[in-house]
Design a protein around this motif. Structure first.
Motif, short mmCIF file in Angstrom:
data_model
loop_
_atom_site.label_atom_id
_atom_site.label_comp_id
_atom_site.label_asym_id
_atom_site.label_seq_id
_atom_site.Cartn_x
_atom_site.Cartn_y
_atom_site.Cartn_z
N THR A 149 0.85 -1.11 -0.11
CA THR A 149 0.03 0.14 -0.07
C THR A 149 0.95 1.22 0.24
N ILE A 150 0.74 2.19 -0.98
CA ILE A 150 1.64 3.19 -1.07
C ILE A 150 0.88 4.37 -0.21
N SER A 151 1.85 4.61 0.73
CA SER A 151 1.15 5.80 1.85
C SER A 151 2.04 6.91 1.47
N ILE A 152 1.89 8.08 2.45
CA ILE A 152 2.59 9.26 2.21
C ILE A 152 3.34 9.59 3.73
N CYS A 153 4.48 10.44 3.38
CA CYS A 153 4.97 10.92 4.80
C CYS A 153 5.24 12.60 4.43
N PRO A 154 4.13 13.12 4.56
CA PRO A 154 4.33 14.57 4.57
C PRO A 154 5.41 15.50 5.57
N THR A 155 5.75 14.63 6.51
CA THR A 155 6.72 15.29 7.39
C THR A 155 8.35 15.28 6.85
N TYR A 156 8.67 14.05 6.48
CA TYR A 156 10.15 13.82 5.80
C TYR A 156 10.10 14.06 4.59
N TYR A 157 9.48 12.79 3.70
CA TYR A 157 9.54 12.79 2.42
C TYR A 157 8.97 13.82 1.70
N GLY A 158 7.77 14.12 2.06
CA GLY A 158 7.24 15.39 1.66
C GLY A 158 8.01 16.55 1.68
N ARG A 159 8.46 16.80 2.80
CA ARG A 159 9.25 18.20 2.91
C ARG A 159 10.57 18.01 2.26
N LYS A 160 11.22 17.02 2.39
CA LYS A 160 12.48 16.97 1.77
C LYS A 160 12.48 17.30 0.26
N ASN A 161 11.42 16.54 -0.33
CA ASN A 161 11.19 16.63 -1.81
C ASN A 161 10.35 17.83 -2.37
N LYS A 162 10.08 18.73 -1.23
CA LYS A 162 8.94 19.73 -1.59
C LYS A 162 7.90 19.30 -2.46
N LYS A 163 7.27 18.24 -1.96
CA LYS A 163 5.97 17.53 -2.50
C LYS A 163 4.85 18.46 -2.00
N GLY A 164 4.70 19.18 -1.11
CA GLY A 164 3.40 19.89 -0.52
C GLY A 164 2.98 19.19 0.75
N ASN A 165 1.69 19.73 1.02
CA ASN A 165 1.06 19.14 2.28
C ASN A 165 0.47 17.69 1.76
N ALA A 166 -0.15 17.27 2.86
CA ALA A 166 -0.70 15.90 2.87
C ALA A 166 -1.66 15.89 1.61
N VAL A 167 -2.80 16.66 1.35
CA VAL A 167 -3.53 16.62 0.27
C VAL A 167 -2.77 16.61 -1.11
N ASP A 168 -1.78 17.47 -1.06
CA ASP A 168 -0.93 17.67 -2.59
C ASP A 168 -0.60 16.09 -2.96
N MET A 169 0.08 15.54 -1.55
CA MET A 169 0.56 14.24 -2.22
C MET A 169 -0.17 13.25 -2.30
N ILE A 170 -1.43 13.30 -1.64
CA ILE A 170 -2.56 12.23 -2.15
C ILE A 170 -2.73 12.47 -3.48
N ASN A 171 -3.16 13.69 -4.00
CA ASN A 171 -3.45 14.15 -5.18
C ASN A 171 -2.27 13.60 -6.13
N GLN A 172 -1.12 13.56 -5.81
CA GLN A 172 0.07 13.16 -6.62
C GLN A 172 -0.24 11.77 -6.73
N LEU A 173 -0.45 10.91 -5.78
CA LEU A 173 -0.52 9.65 -5.99
C LEU A 173 -1.74 9.44 -6.91
N LYS A 174 -3.05 10.19 -6.69
CA LYS A 174 -4.10 9.88 -7.64
C LYS A 174 -3.68 10.03 -9.05
N GLU A 175 -2.72 10.99 -9.28
CA GLU A 175 -2.33 11.27 -10.69
C GLU A 175 -1.15 10.23 -11.23
#
Lengths: 269, 66
Positions: free
Chosen positions: A199-225
């Motif tokens: 199951t592909i999850s998100i880590c907004p705190t470390y992975y998201g912040r380090k790679n400038k992926k945005g907040n949790a909602v942005d990251m879930i939308n990226q998974l959707k895309e």
């Protein structure tokens, strides 16, 4: 107050959980519990085993037989539990670092044996608990605290690994499609053999912040895309396949189950 | 159908961490974040689809009760 589902299957006294705001682990855990509820399994007949990491804190929140084991060894403990009591539904909750790095060898050998264990990997692409080091599933070029200029390793395709090692049910889903997780966990538990669900999850705190992926909602939308069903993926040209997450049932086969074979040996004496 | 009508949105503020996932994925724009917690903005638009409950990582919002 919590919902009926959470009230029945969680140790509600330990909520709120330790996961960060926006962490996908809570979504996956609810989906697993929902799948168990849909199948109508008795709580005492289920054993949840986890290793070490953010994901593996999950076992502590669940009101089943639960074991929180050492790093990477959840599958080894689970094999012992299934051997001692083959009637139990053994479910392993593990992370990408726990299952693919530290416990990589246990994963391939448990798949090879085809023992009736359902493994659910919470893949957040990073070691969250220890501070954001890159893991075997961090995509090439992405950053972690130990890869500040980008990861030069090729990332693991865990589903291909499990399939090649001999798992009889392999599937992948993302937290955007939480209903898909519920279906896949149900199928995994029903499968008599080793089931592997990534199951592909998100880590907004470390992975998201380090790679400038945005907040949790942005990251879930990226998974959707990025996610695409297996049948649609197979029709894509090679150039378009890059960077896609293939979801759905990826492999299903039939092979003799390990505890059944062992039972035959016992009966022969 | 009977149980469907009786269900309503419940929010457990102590569990909410204010991530905003439920707000963004609500198809009817029923929810909002105020003071880092989820609030109901427009209850009349709610179609009780349960997507907020499905994707809430903290079990702070759910359908149930009367």
């Amino acid at each position: 107050m919590v919902s009926q589902l959470i009230g029945k299957y969680y140790r509600t006294g330990s909520l709120p959980h330790i996961w960060c705001p926006g962490c996908g682990n809570g979504i996956i855990l609810r989906a697993i519990v929902k799948a168990i509820d849909n199948l109508g399994l008795n709580q005492d007949d289920v054993c949840v085993v986890s290793g070490i990491g953010c994901s593996s804190r999950a076992s502590g929140y669940l009101d089943f037989n639960t074991v929180h084991t050492t790093h990477g060894r959840a599958l080894a403990f689970a094999t012992g539990i299934k051997f001692a009591n083959p009637d139990l539904h053994v479910i392993v909750i593990t992370g990408d670092g726990d299952s693919a790095a530290i416990g990589g060898n246990h994963l391939i050998h448990t798949a090879r044996r085809n023992i009736d264990i359902t493994t659910i990997v919470f893949n957040n692409n990073i070691y969250g608990m220890t501070g954001g080091q890159y893991s075997p599933t961090t995509p090439t070029g992405e950053k972690g605290t130990t890869a500040p200029y980008g990861n030069i390793d090729a990332n693991f395709d865990l589903c291909e690994l499990a399939k090649a090692a001999g798992a009889t049910y392999v599937s992948r889903s993302t937290i955007y499609g939480a209903n898909m997780i519920i279906n896949q966990v149900e199928e995994g538990i029903k499968n008599k053999g080793f089931s592997f669900i990534e199951t592909i999850s998100i880590c907004p705190t470390y992975y998201g912040r380090k790679n400038k992926k945005g907040n949790a909602v942005d990251m879930i939308n990226q998974l959707k895309e990025m996610s695409i069903n297996k049948t649609a993926y197979d029709k894509l040209s090679k150039e378009k396949r890059n960077g896609k997450i293939v979801v759905g049932e990826l492999h299903k086969s039939q092979r003799t189950e390990y505890t059944e074979e062992y039972e035959k040996i016992i009966q022969s004496f | 159908m009977d149980t469907f009508v009786k269900e309503k949105i419940n929010i457990e503020k102590e569990l909410c961490k204010g991530c905003g996932i439920c707000v963004s994925f609500c198809p009817k724009n029923v929810l909002t974040i105020k003071n880092e917690k989820v609030h109901i903005k427009e209850i009349d638009s709610c179609i009780k689809c349960g997507l907020c409950e499905l994707r809430c990582p903290d079990y702070a919002i759910y359908l149930g009760g009367k």
